[in-house]
Design a protein around this motif. Sequence first.
Motif, PDB file in Angstrom:
ATOM      1  N   ASP A  31       0.931  -1.179  -0.112  1.00 13.57           N
ATOM      2  CA  ASP A  31      -0.103   0.069   0.012  1.00 13.57           C
ATOM      3  C   ASP A  31       0.914   1.192   0.063  1.00 13.57           C
ATOM      4  O   ASP A  31       1.569   1.382   1.058  1.00 13.57           O
ATOM      5  CB  ASP A  31      -0.771   0.088   1.217  1.00 13.57           C
ATOM      6  CG  ASP A  31      -1.775   1.263   1.206  1.00 13.57           C
ATOM      7  OD1 ASP A  31      -1.908   2.070   0.290  1.00 13.57           O
ATOM      8  OD2 ASP A  31      -2.538   1.335   2.218  1.00 13.57           O
ATOM      9  N   THR A  33       0.956   4.741   0.307  1.00 12.77           N
ATOM     10  CA  THR A  33       0.046   5.755   0.798  1.00 12.77           C
ATOM     11  C   THR A  33       0.169   7.249   0.038  1.00 12.77           C
ATOM     12  O   THR A  33      -0.542   7.999  -0.388  1.00 12.77           O
ATOM     13  CB  THR A  33       0.242   6.004   2.364  1.00 12.77           C
ATOM     14  OG1 THR A  33       0.179   4.744   2.975  1.00 12.77           O
ATOM     15  CG2 THR A  33      -0.832   7.172   2.945  1.00 12.77           C
ATOM     16  N   SER A  47      -0.028   7.676  -5.656  1.00 10.66           N
ATOM     17  CA  SER A  47      -0.367   6.601  -4.487  1.00 10.66           C
ATOM     18  C   SER A  47      -0.987   5.476  -5.303  1.00 10.66           C
ATOM     19  O   SER A  47      -1.264   5.757  -6.394  1.00 10.66           O
ATOM     20  CB  SER A  47      -1.490   7.331  -3.294  1.00 10.66           C
ATOM     21  OG  SER A  47      -2.487   7.706  -4.281  1.00 10.66           O
TER      22      SER A  47
END
Length: 322
Positions: A31, A33, A47
Amino acid sequence: GGSTRIAKPMLLQNLFQEIRADWSWDQGFLDLTYAEAETQFGSFSGSGDLQWALDQAVVAQVFGHDLDLVGLGSWLAQAGVSVPELETVEGRGLFQATVTGSLTEPRVSGKLLVTDPVWHGEKLDLLTANFAYSKAILSIEKAEALQGIARVAVTGQINVSQPSPRFYLKTAVQDVDMARINRIFDLKLPLSGVLNANFNLDGVWPQLALRGPVSLEDGMVLDLPLEEVRGQLSLAKNRIEFNQVTAEIAGAQVRTNGVWEDNELAAVLQIDDVDFAILNKFIPPANQPRLAGKGSFSGLLSGTWTDLVLEGTIDAAGLAYQ
């Protein structure tokens, strides 16, 4: 997870000067961010998510900030994605894109906005483009260059899988000053006026062929007033072929077909309602007599712009010699 900073990473033909990212990792799932990267021609941020453990599927948003288009074009060429015309565009742009697919076969769609661009030395007001990229095919959904009321719009595809890209494009030209066309393409044609056209552009760079209907209004040709010209135009390399051309020039009705090649013209002419005084432009001053009267003419116009030769047959009423 955490935050990472990488200086001068060896990625993508040394594209990046620095990368900073906030990220987390959980069972093969990355992930991202937030990330930002500095390059020699601008900065990027974005992102997204990456499923590394499965099929390397990616979903991401990418933004480009204050991008130098000359630098971007040069880097793309070094990376093997040559878009030659991009290298002729100066200016700074904003970029927004969505990336899906996988790391090995990404799909990209996005927008490019360039303010105060310069193309082939000509200043423009605005340049925009909506595009998509997948499997080495760059699809131009709509690209526009604007300057005052003038507009050039492009749609189509470019295959960039080979060192020389293959183009399949449609181009609409609206209200463009012919003087600007002469300057951009170094044509040196004795034409002025307002150009409108719809072209198909295809071929392998740089051997492109252009063809389609054109019109030119409110101008001059060979220093003669031109009301309107319409016809079909084909252009490849240094050869311009024109067919089914009709025109009103200095009050005369003109029909012509011909070729401009190697800086020489060869055109078949049919001219009706002509004032023969205009033909004196093609008779050297030392040669007499001079012509006057009205009628029609059929023949051939050939030679360079500075040394044209007119041959043919005159059907005249009230023809006079001075």
